[in-house]
Write an enzyme that holds these catalytic residues in place. Structure first.
Site, PDB file in Angstrom:
ATOM      1  N   GLY A  15       0.808  -1.220   0.000  1.00  0.00           N
ATOM      2  CA  GLY A  15       0.000   0.000   0.000  1.00  0.00           C
ATOM      3  C   GLY A  15       0.838   1.265   0.000  1.00  0.00           C
ATOM      4  O   GLY A  15       0.457   2.274   0.583  1.00  0.00           O
ATOM      5  N   LEU A  17       3.124   4.060  -2.597  1.00  0.00           N
ATOM      6  CA  LEU A  17       2.700   4.867  -3.749  1.00  0.00           C
ATOM      7  C   LEU A  17       2.221   4.002  -4.905  1.00  0.00           C
ATOM      8  O   LEU A  17       1.188   4.277  -5.508  1.00  0.00           O
ATOM      9  CB  LEU A  17       3.865   5.736  -4.233  1.00  0.00           C
ATOM     10  CG  LEU A  17       4.110   7.042  -3.479  1.00  0.00           C
ATOM     11  CD1 LEU A  17       5.319   7.743  -4.078  1.00  0.00           C
ATOM     12  CD2 LEU A  17       2.896   7.950  -3.548  1.00  0.00           C
ATOM     13  N   ALA A  18       2.985   2.954  -5.250  1.00  0.00           N
ATOM     14  CA  ALA A  18       2.623   2.139  -6.410  1.00  0.00           C
ATOM     15  C   ALA A  18       1.336   1.366  -6.147  1.00  0.00           C
ATOM     16  O   ALA A  18       0.414   1.374  -6.979  1.00  0.00           O
ATOM     17  CB  ALA A  18       3.768   1.183  -6.747  1.00  0.00           C
ATOM     18  N   HIS A 241      23.677   5.521  -0.287  1.00  0.00           N
ATOM     19  CA  HIS A 241      23.792   6.971  -0.119  1.00  0.00           C
ATOM     20  C   HIS A 241      25.026   7.252   0.746  1.00  0.00           C
ATOM     21  O   HIS A 241      25.252   6.562   1.737  1.00  0.00           O
ATOM     22  CB  HIS A 241      22.519   7.496   0.564  1.00  0.00           C
ATOM     23  CG  HIS A 241      22.405   8.990   0.519  1.00  0.00           C
ATOM     24  ND1 HIS A 241      23.068   9.787   1.416  1.00  0.00           N
ATOM     25  CD2 HIS A 241      21.732   9.803  -0.315  1.00  0.00           C
ATOM     26  CE1 HIS A 241      22.791  11.058   1.125  1.00  0.00           C
ATOM     27  NE2 HIS A 241      21.982  11.089   0.089  1.00  0.00           N
ATOM     28  N   ARG A 302      29.134  11.949  -5.469  1.00  0.00           N
ATOM     29  CA  ARG A 302      28.472  11.091  -4.491  1.00  0.00           C
ATOM     30  C   ARG A 302      29.057   9.677  -4.435  1.00  0.00           C
ATOM     31  O   ARG A 302      29.333   9.156  -3.355  1.00  0.00           O
ATOM     32  CB  ARG A 302      26.984  11.016  -4.850  1.00  0.00           C
ATOM     33  CG  ARG A 302      26.167  10.230  -3.874  1.00  0.00           C
ATOM     34  CD  ARG A 302      24.749  10.083  -4.375  1.00  0.00           C
ATOM     35  NE  ARG A 302      23.916  11.194  -3.973  1.00  0.00           N
ATOM     36  CZ  ARG A 302      22.602  11.121  -3.822  1.00  0.00           C
ATOM     37  NH1 ARG A 302      21.962  10.001  -4.055  1.00  0.00           N
ATOM     38  NH2 ARG A 302      21.905  12.161  -3.453  1.00  0.00           N
ATOM     39  N   GLU A 408       9.030   0.061  -6.722  1.00  0.00           N
ATOM     40  CA  GLU A 408      10.432  -0.271  -6.464  1.00  0.00           C
ATOM     41  C   GLU A 408      10.683  -1.773  -6.553  1.00  0.00           C
ATOM     42  O   GLU A 408      11.817  -2.195  -6.762  1.00  0.00           O
ATOM     43  CB  GLU A 408      10.861   0.250  -5.075  1.00  0.00           C
ATOM     44  CG  GLU A 408      12.366   0.133  -4.838  1.00  0.00           C
ATOM     45  CD  GLU A 408      12.824   0.728  -3.509  1.00  0.00           C
ATOM     46  OE1 GLU A 408      12.110   1.581  -2.956  1.00  0.00           O
ATOM     47  OE2 GLU A 408      13.903   0.351  -3.038  1.00  0.00           O
ATOM     48  N   ARG A 418      20.187   5.214  -9.780  1.00  0.00           N
ATOM     49  CA  ARG A 418      18.898   5.893  -9.730  1.00  0.00           C
ATOM     50  C   ARG A 418      19.059   7.381  -9.991  1.00  0.00           C
ATOM     51  O   ARG A 418      19.895   8.040  -9.389  1.00  0.00           O
ATOM     52  CB  ARG A 418      18.269   5.680  -8.366  1.00  0.00           C
ATOM     53  CG  ARG A 418      16.876   6.217  -8.221  1.00  0.00           C
ATOM     54  CD  ARG A 418      16.323   5.803  -6.890  1.00  0.00           C
ATOM     55  NE  ARG A 418      16.984   6.534  -5.822  1.00  0.00           N
ATOM     56  CZ  ARG A 418      16.397   7.508  -5.132  1.00  0.00           C
ATOM     57  NH1 ARG A 418      15.178   7.875  -5.400  1.00  0.00           N
ATOM     58  NH2 ARG A 418      17.043   8.114  -4.166  1.00  0.00           N
ATOM     59  N   LEU A 424       9.705   8.291  -7.095  1.00  0.00           N
ATOM     60  CA  LEU A 424       8.283   8.524  -6.799  1.00  0.00           C
ATOM     61  C   LEU A 424       7.490   8.474  -8.096  1.00  0.00           C
ATOM     62  O   LEU A 424       6.390   7.926  -8.165  1.00  0.00           O
ATOM     63  CB  LEU A 424       8.096   9.884  -6.120  1.00  0.00           C
ATOM     64  CG  LEU A 424       8.840  10.090  -4.803  1.00  0.00           C
ATOM     65  CD1 LEU A 424       8.588  11.488  -4.254  1.00  0.00           C
ATOM     66  CD2 LEU A 424       8.412   9.065  -3.790  1.00  0.00           C
TER      67      LEU A 424
END
Lengths: 669, 284
Positions: A15, A17-18, A241, A302, A408, A418, A424
């Protein structure tokens, strides 16, 4: 429905976003949806996304931007490991997605005139990113949650929250006919027959023990589909990250703007120096980024920052703490007023969760697993213009007929890396776009949800009940603790399969993970109760982390190159060394030859199939559809990039002239 | 927030944790003591993780792990609300060092008191979401097809709505609210699941809807398309369990972890329902 007059029945698992976008769209198209989620849907991991959502827009168009460029940035950012048709379709849908979310009431930041404000994000040259404060994911998720609640009030959706998806139900042809799920409160196991099933369960960061992901991002749902016969692709691509706050319970993101505003990264030269950081004199500090990259200093890109921080802790043994890897990110040389003005918001996060004021004491940070680029393999049907065929039943279908994967947990859209603020978008896009595909698939079937034989439902439930019962009672005498095995798995994966990968370490880890898997299969649970038994739910999730962990390690071992998030120093392509123009040109030619030869070998998606008899994944490779934009080298930060680019562009132009295809953007930008 | 002075950090060897446990709905709650090794920078979530991993109580007796609910651990999903040392809050942002400053002897963990306990620290907060249905907290768009952009929205309106839209339905406000009372029904032996569910929804529908839902009603009444349902929302807030039930204790706004101006929303709702009632009277 073809067979009966009952409406199409779809089970959506997840449940976020997708899953919510899919549920919303399917109900609009007339389906009845059973929505299954581990958590109340409003609490899904999508709430954590901060940055924003991309689309080309009226303002960027006037600067020369268009959907094609968004498409190009995405595949370039993903190091060309994308099938291009889905990405193209997504880029062309992006403006429509933002407009819909705007209509649904997302409080996007506004310009003075009342238009949606935009900002720039990593990997693009245009202000494409719409945002709602620092909580864009939360706002998008809530808008979809509200629409699904509206559909629920109208009787089109039934939510099953605190339910754990245990596996797909397949008939004798292998087609997915529904799911088995378990109520995490009463522990009751139940079958949900369906015309089609959508899995939208997000990433698998918990394989690494701790990550920036929420606690339910175990990957277990994807793994259960994988073990049931759905292929899993590009598992080895995990985005890390560079700077996160290493908490005892989880790793929280620390924005890169801290380095951007002058933060200095260092460690004490003496391992585990017991002194308080500010008592350590300059001479005893190792500003390793500044020493190793005098040109860029703390502002190295990064991926380099990520690797160097990892290297200093893992290989040099210079972690600030003995039992936890971290380095200092120091802002204490900057005045309080300036910090408050520029970085107030993010420094409060550190303060809130660490109880330490980063204006007084250096922050302790470490790279953290952040996003799964790989996921369930999903099909698509290419359209004449190089996008996707709207409504084609195979769009986003896994290798199990009738089982769809989106968001995802599928493997499209991110390639090897990415592009910021695209995740999103990919979730909402796949949820919306696949609605008509699923409806068309269901309509074409001769039997649907109401025709699933009771015997199939019963046997599917029984198989899961047996697994459950065995976990509760089957391992008497064993003292394997699932939480401790999880810790071991996480430590191992973090050590060998995040930032820097070495074949000897990967091979060693595969053996170790096999052992851990065997131990995890005979865990003994502290709670054998039949009410809200979180122990058994966790134990199942842990066991199901292993197939994905194995696919990830094996995929990484077999990929002898550097591509996007996957980095092997032993197979790194060197920079150009010569200063002499003729020799430099020759080196550039050789570099491009090697690049092409490497693509010949490795520009392929890894596709894992689960072999239940050996308990191992088997890997094959799939050609990547690069029909719209030919691959080109990503040269950021490489010495000699200009010479390579020149040679590359000449070659690309020549190829284009030869084929006379003239299909849009060829060669480098 | 004021950071801890590093020199005053308490670094005990062990922490005592007192947990109010309950095996299932309707069962007698009991206290259980746990002792875990202190580590720097712990929060209540990591305390509970340690308790789950060691699976013994303070006396070394094997006990079932404590059940609790959590998600993002970044104070944005709203899952991990509980009562910690007597105060309702998110357990992810409850730092052990800080809790020990207030009470160095032990940390006391209890489930929220306004919702039925499912097990231990897990409660059933379905009623929170049902409140959102009562006030139709959504924008009633025609369709999810591409119909072009929405209306322009002035920055002032966005800035007024944005804080309200950060409500994560965590339940702190209703836990602190003296007018929001616990509703806990038990299924009768001859009652079907559906009948029980219907009886529960009926009980929820009459009780106080809660500050979070009132604030959401104001959020959508301030949206150009959302306001199409403004009348219906105000009707809901004028009825039983609506605004009239609010005793203006102002506890809600004091405990909200997102600092949402709940009492401002309630005041705005009060004016809007009054105007709505007068208008309805004239329209008769």
């Amino acid at each position: 429905m073809a067979q009966s007059n009952s409406p199409t029945r779809v089970v959506v698992v997840g449940g976020g976003l997708a899953g919510l976008a899919s549920t919303m769209k399917l109900t609009e198209l007339g389906a009845q949806v059973d929505l299954i989620s581990l958590t109340p849907v409003k609490r899904s991991h999508s709430v954590c996304a901060q940055g924003g959502i991309n689309s080309c827009n009226d303002a960027t168009r006037q600067l020369g931007d268009d959907e094609w460029k968004h498409f190009d940035d995405t595949v370039y950012g993903g190091d060309f490991l994308n099938h291009q048709p889905p990405v193209k379709e997504m880029a062309y849908w992006a403006p429509k997605v933002i407009e819909l979310m705007d209509r649904l009431g997302v409080p996007f930041n506004r310009t003075g005139e009342g238009f949606i404000d935009r900002r720039r994000f990593g990997g693009t040259l245009y202000k494409r990113t719409a945002f709602a404060g620092a909580t864009t994911g939360q706002q998008l998720l809530y808008a979809l949650d509200e629409q699904v609640r509206r559909q629920e009030a109208e009787g089109n959706v039934t939510k099953y929250e605190f339910w754990d998806f245990l596996g797909p139900i397949q008939d004798e042809t292998g087609r997915c006919r529904g799911v088995v799920a378990q109520d995490m409160v009463s522990m009751k196991i139940k079958a949900f027959p369906a015309d089609a099933v959508v899995v939208a369960t997000g990433g698998c960061g918990l394989i690494y023990g701790r990550s920036t992901m929420s606690v339910f991002c175990t990957g277990s749902a994807a793994s259960r589909c994988f073990q049931a016969g759905a292929n899993y692709a590009n598992a080895e691509f995990i985005q890390v990250h560079p700077t996160a706050i290493p908490g005892a319970d989880k790793l929280r993101l620390m924005s890169e703007s801290a380095r951007g505003e002058g933060g200095r990264v260092w460690v004490p030269r003496t391992p585990h120096d017991p002194r308080e950081p500010r008592a350590i004199p300059e001479a005893d500090r190792y500003y390793f980024l500044e020493e190793r990259y005098p040109e860029y200093g703390n502002l190295v890109p990064r991926d380099i920052a990520t690797r160097e921080i990892f290297d200093i802790c893992v290989n040099e043994g210079l972690s600030v703490e003995e039992d936890r890897m971290c380095v200092y990110l120091d802002l204490t040389h900057i005045s309080r007023a300036e910090l408050d003005r520029k970085l107030g918001g993010i420094l409060e996060i550190y303060e809130k969760f660490q109880g330490v004021d980063p204006r007084d004491e250096p922050m302790k940070i470490f790279p953290a697993v952040h996003y799964s680029m790989g996921g369930l393999w999903a099909d698509y049907v290419k359209s004449a213009d190089g996008g996707l065929e709207a409504g084609a039943p195979r769009n986003h279908m896994t290798t199990i007929e009738g089982l769809y994967a989106i968001g995802e947990c599928d493997y499209h859209y991110h390639g090897a890396n990415r592009l910021g603020a695209n995740s999103l978008l990919s979730c909402i896009f796949t949820g919306l776009f696949t609605g008509s595909s699923i409806m068309n698939y269901s309509a074409a079937q001769s039997s649907g949800a109401s025709d699933v034989p009771q015997s199939l439902l019963d046997s599917s439930v029984k198989a899961q009940q047996d697994r459950h019962d065995h976990l509760l009672n089957g391992n008497a005498g064993s003292d394997e603790n699932p939480y401790l095995i999880h810790q071991e798995l996480g430590d191992l994966m973090t050590r060998v399969a995040t930032v820097v990968r070495r074949n000897d370490q990967l091979a060693e880890a595969i053996k170790k993970v096999d052992e851990l898997h065997e131990r995890a299969m005979k865990v003994s649970l502290a709670d054998s109760g039949s009410w809200t038994n979180q122990n058994v739910i966790f134990a199942k999730a842990l066991q199901d982390m292993f197939p994905l962990a194995k696919a990830l390690l094996k995929g990484a071992l077999q990929r002898d190159e550097c591509r996007g998030a996957h980095y092997k120093p032993d197979f790194k392509k060197p920079s150009l060394t010569s200063e002499d123009p003729v020799e430099r040109r020759r080196q550039a030619e050789a570099w491009c030859d090697e690049f092409e030869a490497n693509n010949e070998k490795y520009l392929k998606s890894t596709v894992a199939t689960w072999n239940a008899s050996t308990n191992q994944p088997e890997l094959t490779y799939e050609e990547v559809d690069t029909s719209s934009i030919p691959p080109r080298p990503r040269l950021y930060g490489l010495v000699g990039a200009e010479a390579i680019e020149e040679v590359w562009n000449e070659r690309a132009a020549k190829k284009a002239a030869e084929s006379q295809s003239g299909s849009g953007l060829v060669g480098a930008k | 927030m004021i950071a801890l002075d590093p020199s005053t950090k308490k670094r005990p060897e062990f922490i005592n944790v007192r947990v109010r446990r309950q095996d299932a709905p309707g069962k007698q709650p009991y206290w259980e003591l746990h002792k875990i090794k202190y580590e720097p920078e712990m929060n209540v979530i990591s305390v509970l993780q340690r308790i789950a991993a060691q699976a013994t109580n303070r006396d070394g007796k094997k006990v079932t792990p404590v059940a609790w609910d959590c998600g993002c651990l970044e104070e944005v999903c709203g899952s991990c609300t509980m009562v910690i040392n007597g105060r309702v809050r998110q357990s992810c942002s409850a730092l052990v060092d800080r809790l020990l400053e207030d009470n160095s002897d032990e940390i006391v963990l209890e489930p929220m008191s306004k919702f039925p306990v499912v097990r231990d620290l897990v409660v059933d907060r379905e009623r929170l979401f049902q409140g959102l249905k009562r006030v139709k907290a959504w924008v009633p768009v025609d369709s999810y097809f591409n119909m072009g952009p929405g209306e322009r929205i002035l920055r002032d309106d966005q800035e007024r709505n944005y804080p309200l839209s950060q409500c994560m339905s965590c339940g702190c406000c209703v836990e602190a609210c003296p007018q929001y009372n616990k509703i806990e029904l038990t299924q009768k032996s001859d009652e079907s699941d559906e009948a029980f569910e219907a009886r529960k929804q009926e009980a929820y529908a009459e009780a106080f809807v809660g500050p979070h839902a009132i604030s959401q009603a104001m959020l959508f009444n301030n949206h150009p398309t959302g306001k199409a349902l403004a009348g219906e929302r105000l009707d809901a807030l004028s009825g039983p369990g609506g605004l009239a039930a609010c005793g203006n204790a102002q506890n809600c706004v004091a405990v909200c972890p997102k600092e949402i101006p709940l009492t401002t929303s309630i005041a705005r709702a009060g004016r809007a329902t009054t105007l709505h009632a007068i208008k309805k009277w004239f329209d008769k």
